[in-house]
Enzyme design. Sequence first.
Site, mmCIF file in Angstrom:
data_model
loop_
_atom_site.group_PDB
_atom_site.id
_atom_site.type_symbol
_atom_site.label_atom_id
_atom_site.label_comp_id
_atom_site.label_asym_id
_atom_site.label_seq_id
_atom_site.Cartn_x
_atom_site.Cartn_y
_atom_site.Cartn_z
ATOM 1 N N GLU A 197 -5.031 -0.973 -8.582
ATOM 2 C CA GLU A 197 -4.133 0.106 -9.003
ATOM 3 C C GLU A 197 -2.831 -0.517 -9.505
ATOM 4 O O GLU A 197 -2.168 -1.244 -8.757
ATOM 5 C CB GLU A 197 -3.863 1.058 -7.838
ATOM 6 C CG GLU A 197 -5.111 1.818 -7.416
ATOM 7 C CD GLU A 197 -4.905 2.642 -6.155
ATOM 8 O OE1 GLU A 197 -5.229 3.832 -6.181
ATOM 9 O OE2 GLU A 197 -4.432 2.094 -5.141
ATOM 10 N N ASN A 199 -5.126 5.396 -1.421
ATOM 11 C CA ASN A 199 -4.674 5.647 -0.054
ATOM 12 C C ASN A 199 -4.168 7.063 0.164
ATOM 13 O O ASN A 199 -4.078 7.522 1.302
ATOM 14 C CB ASN A 199 -3.599 4.624 0.353
ATOM 15 C CG ASN A 199 -4.248 3.337 0.823
ATOM 16 O OD1 ASN A 199 -5.339 3.356 1.382
ATOM 17 N ND2 ASN A 199 -3.608 2.212 0.565
ATOM 18 N N HIS A 253 -2.088 -3.180 -6.703
ATOM 19 C CA HIS A 253 -2.682 -2.863 -5.411
ATOM 20 C C HIS A 253 -4.182 -3.123 -5.432
ATOM 21 O O HIS A 253 -4.946 -2.378 -6.058
ATOM 22 C CB HIS A 253 -2.396 -1.397 -5.049
ATOM 23 C CG HIS A 253 -2.877 -1.019 -3.694
ATOM 24 N ND1 HIS A 253 -3.847 -0.066 -3.488
ATOM 25 C CD2 HIS A 253 -2.543 -1.484 -2.477
ATOM 26 C CE1 HIS A 253 -4.072 0.043 -2.193
ATOM 27 N NE2 HIS A 253 -3.284 -0.803 -1.554
ATOM 28 N N SER A 259 0.823 -1.210 0.000
ATOM 29 C CA SER A 259 0.000 0.000 0.000
ATOM 30 C C SER A 259 0.853 1.254 0.000
ATOM 31 O O SER A 259 0.426 2.288 -0.507
ATOM 32 C CB SER A 259 -0.902 0.026 1.236
ATOM 33 O OG SER A 259 -1.892 -0.955 1.133
HETATM 34 N N1 LIG Z 1 -5.198 -4.526 4.900
HETATM 35 C C1 LIG Z 1 -5.438 -3.639 3.929
HETATM 36 O O1 LIG Z 1 -6.374 -2.847 3.978
HETATM 37 C C2 LIG Z 1 -4.561 -3.609 2.709
HETATM 38 C C3 LIG Z 1 -5.092 -3.134 1.507
HETATM 39 C C4 LIG Z 1 -4.313 -3.166 0.349
HETATM 40 C C5 LIG Z 1 -3.001 -3.601 0.422
HETATM 41 N N2 LIG Z 1 -2.484 -4.040 1.618
HETATM 42 C C6 LIG Z 1 -1.101 -4.535 1.631
HETATM 43 O O2 LIG Z 1 -1.152 -5.946 1.564
HETATM 44 C C7 LIG Z 1 -0.051 -6.508 2.281
HETATM 45 C C8 LIG Z 1 -0.580 -7.484 3.327
HETATM 46 O O3 LIG Z 1 -1.456 -6.805 4.197
HETATM 47 P P1 LIG Z 1 -2.534 -7.625 5.077
HETATM 48 O O4 LIG Z 1 -3.408 -6.611 5.689
HETATM 49 O O5 LIG Z 1 -3.108 -8.748 4.286
HETATM 50 O O6 LIG Z 1 -1.555 -8.240 6.199
HETATM 51 P P2 LIG Z 1 -1.857 -9.437 7.232
HETATM 52 O O7 LIG Z 1 -1.041 -9.138 8.427
HETATM 53 O O8 LIG Z 1 -3.318 -9.670 7.378
HETATM 54 O O9 LIG Z 1 -1.266 -10.728 6.473
HETATM 55 C C9 LIG Z 1 0.104 -10.888 6.171
HETATM 56 C C10 LIG Z 1 0.366 -12.389 6.017
HETATM 57 O O10 LIG Z 1 1.686 -12.536 5.493
HETATM 58 C C11 LIG Z 1 2.272 -13.680 6.108
HETATM 59 N N3 LIG Z 1 3.716 -13.549 5.982
HETATM 60 C C12 LIG Z 1 4.552 -12.700 6.605
HETATM 61 N N4 LIG Z 1 5.818 -12.866 6.168
HETATM 62 C C13 LIG Z 1 5.761 -13.836 5.229
HETATM 63 C C14 LIG Z 1 6.728 -14.458 4.387
HETATM 64 N N5 LIG Z 1 8.010 -14.095 4.417
HETATM 65 N N6 LIG Z 1 6.331 -15.425 3.537
HETATM 66 C C15 LIG Z 1 5.022 -15.785 3.475
HETATM 67 N N7 LIG Z 1 4.053 -15.244 4.253
HETATM 68 C C16 LIG Z 1 4.431 -14.286 5.111
HETATM 69 C C17 LIG Z 1 1.761 -13.637 7.539
HETATM 70 O O11 LIG Z 1 1.853 -14.917 8.161
HETATM 71 C C18 LIG Z 1 0.311 -13.181 7.324
HETATM 72 O O12 LIG Z 1 -0.554 -14.300 7.176
HETATM 73 C C19 LIG Z 1 0.733 -5.334 2.853
HETATM 74 O O13 LIG Z 1 1.782 -5.011 1.975
HETATM 75 C C20 LIG Z 1 -0.314 -4.212 2.868
HETATM 76 O O14 LIG Z 1 0.269 -2.934 2.752
HETATM 77 C C21 LIG Z 1 -3.245 -4.074 2.753
#
Ligand SMILES: NC(=O)c1ccc[n+]([C@@H]2O[C@H](COP(=O)([O-])OP(=O)(O)OC[C@H]3O[C@@H](n4cnc5c(N)ncnc54)[C@H](O)[C@@H]3O)[C@@H](O)[C@H]2O)c1
Length: 291
Positions: free
Chosen positions: A153, A191, A141, A120
Amino acid sequence: MTSIQTVGVAGAGTMGAGIATVAARAGFKTIVFDTRQDALDRARGQTEAFLTKSEQKGKLPPGAAAATLDRWKSTTELSSLAQCDIVIEAVFEDLAVKHRLFQELGRVCPDTTIFASNTSTISITEIAGGSGRPDRFVGMHFCLPAQLMKLTEMSPGLETSTETFQRAWAFAESMGQKPVATQDTPGFILNYFLIPFNNDAIRLVEQGVAEPGDIDVAIKTALGYPMGPLELLDLVGMDTQKLLCEAMYGLTHESRAACPPLVRRMIAANRLGKKTGKGFHIYGDTKMFGA
Ligand SMILES: NC(=O)c1ccc[n+]([C@@H]2O[C@H](COP(=O)([O-])OP(=O)(O)OC[C@H]3O[C@@H](n4cnc5c(N)ncnc54)[C@H](O)[C@@H]3O)[C@@H](O)[C@H]2O)c1
């Protein structure tokens, strides 16, 4: 046309589960990788409930839920991603974690595999720089909840080739997504607006101006948003919101992007949002949004 047939999703958290749902539902063989088996089980369980409900509501044809799950493979073995034409990364919002993952992926995936990041706030060019294949790297994204939101995006890093960008764009369209092009800038389009906007809502709660429920009703009623900012934050998670704020504030020094103290207090109290059953609102279950 897209040449992509097998999709890898790295990270089975909030976003990874949704992205994998989109890919598998669209007919792609989808391999979901996480280091934690419990995260994989949770993602699959939530997806099953979501797809079953979609089928019951008539939003999916009969049998589509089972067929989608047949195309979904969960794994804790990174080497299982070797057969993927594209790997979409959705792990923690941490540059070092993402670099490590892409370096390992670079060792197991063929040269033709496209790497994509769902970050993000971190620069696509910076993530791509540590991937070993910056020309075959792209930002994709997805928006929360990914299984329902059509927007993707698409942002090229400085070294992304035109061919990579076009293949990824066609792939997004083939999943039924609506891609938009944006430069590799903090927060991309959505964002850039949403982080300061959501923080404003948190500060209204902090200052005791209004209750979360009333703020959500005001925004939904007046602006026609499907979700209020505090409902959305409960879905995003306070832990993720803190990381988003830190990254955005660190890059822009925009005061409205700074993490409100209430977010840190809520994290300390494990009021992360829907995933812990309690955030700005209270939840009876932790099912995927829409299930
Ligand atoms: N939550 C949101 O609103 C949102 C929206 C768009 C984009 N994002 C982006 O998406 C990404 C993930 O966010 P999220 O909210 O899903 O996070 P989250 O914490 O819900 O999930 C992350 C997952 O990644 C796993 N993980 C961590 N390190 C790892 C590795 N080395 N190999 C494999 N798995 C691994 C963890 O075990 C966890 O299950 C981030 O980059 C975030 O910026 C988040």
